[in-house]
Design a protein around this motif. Structure first.
Motif, short mmCIF file in Angstrom:
data_model
loop_
_atom_site.label_atom_id
_atom_site.label_comp_id
_atom_site.label_asym_id
_atom_site.label_seq_id
_atom_site.Cartn_x
_atom_site.Cartn_y
_atom_site.Cartn_z
N LEU A 132 0.85 -1.25 -0.09
CA LEU A 132 0.10 0.08 -0.06
C LEU A 132 0.99 1.24 0.02
CD1 LEU A 132 -2.69 1.34 0.26
CD2 LEU A 132 -2.68 1.06 2.61
N LEU A 133 1.64 1.35 0.80
CA LEU A 133 2.80 2.53 1.02
C LEU A 133 3.45 2.48 -0.27
CD1 LEU A 133 4.36 2.11 4.55
CD2 LEU A 133 2.60 3.76 3.95
N ASP A 134 4.08 1.63 -1.08
CA ASP A 134 4.64 1.70 -2.23
C ASP A 134 3.80 1.86 -3.35
OD1 ASP A 134 6.96 2.02 -0.41
OD2 ASP A 134 7.99 0.31 -1.55
N ASN A 135 2.45 1.71 -3.39
CA ASN A 135 1.65 2.04 -4.34
C ASN A 135 1.87 0.93 -5.31
OD1 ASN A 135 -0.54 3.18 -5.64
ND2 ASN A 135 0.65 4.40 -6.90
N TYR A 136 1.99 -0.48 -4.92
CA TYR A 136 2.31 -1.47 -6.05
C TYR A 136 0.94 -1.70 -6.79
CZ TYR A 136 6.31 -3.58 -4.05
OH TYR A 136 7.81 -3.95 -3.90
N ARG A 137 1.29 -2.29 -8.06
CA ARG A 137 0.03 -2.79 -8.85
C ARG A 137 -0.13 -4.01 -8.62
NH1 ARG A 137 -0.41 0.87 -13.71
NH2 ARG A 137 -0.02 2.76 -12.82
N ILE A 138 -1.15 -4.63 -8.30
CA ILE A 138 -1.71 -5.80 -7.76
C ILE A 138 -2.12 -6.61 -9.05
CG2 ILE A 138 -2.79 -7.32 -6.26
CD1 ILE A 138 -0.55 -5.51 -5.11
N ILE A 139 -1.90 -7.66 -9.31
CA ILE A 139 -2.32 -8.81 -10.17
C ILE A 139 -2.75 -9.91 -9.34
CG2 ILE A 139 -1.92 -10.40 -12.12
CD1 ILE A 139 0.61 -8.64 -12.70
N ARG A 198 -13.04 -19.64 0.78
CA ARG A 198 -13.12 -18.48 1.56
C ARG A 198 -11.73 -17.78 1.45
NH1 ARG A 198 -14.19 -22.82 5.27
NH2 ARG A 198 -11.71 -22.82 5.71
N ASN A 199 -10.73 -18.17 1.04
CA ASN A 199 -9.40 -17.72 0.89
C ASN A 199 -9.93 -16.63 -0.31
OD1 ASN A 199 -7.80 -18.51 2.94
ND2 ASN A 199 -7.13 -20.12 1.74
N ASN A 200 -10.34 -17.24 -1.52
CA ASN A 200 -10.43 -16.40 -2.64
C ASN A 200 -11.35 -15.22 -2.28
OD1 ASN A 200 -10.68 -15.82 -5.73
ND2 ASN A 200 -12.60 -16.67 -5.54
N LYS A 201 -12.50 -15.51 -1.69
CA LYS A 201 -13.33 -14.44 -1.25
C LYS A 201 -12.71 -13.14 -0.41
CE LYS A 201 -17.90 -16.76 -1.91
NZ LYS A 201 -18.99 -17.26 -1.35
N LEU A 202 -12.06 -13.75 0.56
CA LEU A 202 -11.29 -13.06 1.52
C LEU A 202 -10.47 -11.95 0.91
CD1 LEU A 202 -10.35 -12.02 4.36
CD2 LEU A 202 -8.53 -13.99 4.29
N PHE A 203 -9.40 -12.53 -0.26
CA PHE A 203 -8.53 -11.71 -0.74
C PHE A 203 -9.39 -10.74 -1.70
CE2 PHE A 203 -5.68 -14.13 1.60
CZ PHE A 203 -4.49 -13.25 2.00
N SER A 204 -10.22 -11.47 -2.43
CA SER A 204 -10.86 -10.56 -3.58
C SER A 204 -11.63 -9.21 -2.83
CB SER A 204 -11.89 -11.33 -4.23
OG SER A 204 -11.17 -12.39 -4.95
N SER A 205 -12.11 -9.49 -1.64
CA SER A 205 -12.82 -8.25 -0.81
C SER A 205 -11.85 -7.50 -0.38
CB SER A 205 -13.87 -9.00 0.25
OG SER A 205 -14.59 -9.90 -0.16
N LEU A 206 -10.77 -8.01 0.01
CA LEU A 206 -9.61 -7.25 0.80
C LEU A 206 -9.13 -5.97 -0.61
CD1 LEU A 206 -7.63 -6.38 3.11
CD2 LEU A 206 -6.16 -8.26 2.10
N LEU A 207 -8.98 -6.81 -1.54
CA LEU A 207 -8.32 -6.09 -2.69
C LEU A 207 -9.07 -5.09 -3.20
CD1 LEU A 207 -6.08 -8.73 -4.29
CD2 LEU A 207 -5.37 -6.92 -2.81
N LYS A 208 -10.50 -5.16 -2.87
CA LYS A 208 -11.41 -4.30 -3.48
C LYS A 208 -11.64 -3.16 -2.69
CE LYS A 208 -14.49 -7.40 -5.95
NZ LYS A 208 -15.92 -8.19 -6.04
N ILE A 209 -11.38 -3.33 -1.40
CA ILE A 209 -11.38 -2.12 -0.67
C ILE A 209 -10.15 -1.32 -0.43
CG2 ILE A 209 -12.97 -3.00 0.90
CD1 ILE A 209 -11.37 -3.71 3.21
#
Length: 252
Positions: free
Chosen positions: A109-116, A167-178
């Protein structure tokens, strides 16, 4: 002054095609995609950058360990670019590695990475691939297999394993959206259909030209064919999944 290229991180789960994606990205002359720097064990059969330490090596040799150890390591990883011709540097990390080192998300977050965010939509394929690795000791292959290697699935844990993948897919999909980060979600299945088209979209997301670039990888899919051919105890798996939402995976 030229615009600084973004850093990138591939977030996924094991057996989802991340090594294939990394090798495809590495075939671009301006992209360096490190394999799996946060692998936890000392032996690292997939670590191709022998001149550069994994986080395990770095943390083991660090004089002082703290929450900032991962921060410093990622700064060193990014500095690799200064002595090379690469425009952009990135790496891949597994869900469980982030869960074990949650400070990494703060650094991204601090380094503004692009996430794939790489997802393998058919979780049964993830389990089959994991079983093939454990039972046949083949994680990846550069040659087409002469015959399908059957695997036996432990059905007593199958539903729980599929639930965990969900669960893991939903967790990280939700996390990355916010999170206030640029995120590109791609699927293993779309790469199977046309990986060059997917990689061109990834290159555009990373602000790297893909003109006249054909992305290449020597890796071959290990097991292909019908599930009844790949799974030794197919009837048992079919019975276990019958009536659940996961029966759709057997139709893939």
């Amino acid at each position: 002054m030229s615009k600084k290229k973004p850093k990138f991180c591939v977030i996924t789960t094991p057996r989802s095609g991340s090594t294939w994606l990394a090798t495809l990205l590495d075939s671009h002359p301006k992209i360096k995609s490190f394999e799996e720097p946060f692998i936890w064990r000392a032996d690292r059969p997939n670590w191709t950058d022998k001149q550069f330490p994994t986080y395990y090596d770095y943390k083991t040799n660090a004089n002082k360990k703290s929450i900032f150890t991962a921060f410093k390591y990622l700064d060193i990883l990014d500095s690799y670019k200064s002595d090379t011709n690469f425009d952009i540097i990135g790496f891949k990390i597994m869900y469980n590695q982030i869960q074990e080192n949650p400070e990494i998300m703060l650094k991204l977050l601090l380094d503004n990475y692009r996430i794939i965010h790489l997802i393998r939509q058919n979780y049964l394929d993830v389990i089959i691939s994991r079983a093939a690795k454990n039972q046949h000791h083949i994680a990846h292959s550069n040659t087409v297999q002469s015959k399908t290697r059957q695997v036996t699935i432990d059905t007593s844990y199958l539903i729980k394993d599929l639930d965990r993948c969900t669960r893991n897919n939903k967790l990280f999909s939700s996390l990355l959206k916010i999170m206030p980060l640029s995120v590109l979600e791609i699927t293993y299945e779309s790469m199977q259909e046309d990986y060059n088209q997917v990689l061109c979209s990834v290159a555009e997301f990373l602000e790297v030209s893909s003109d006249s670039i054909t992305f290449k990888s020597e890796l071959k899919r290990i097991n292909q064919g019908k599930y009844s051919d790949k799974i030794a105890n197919y009837d048992e798996v079919l019975e276990t999944l019958s009536g659940s939402s996961y029966t759709k995976f057997l139709k893939g």
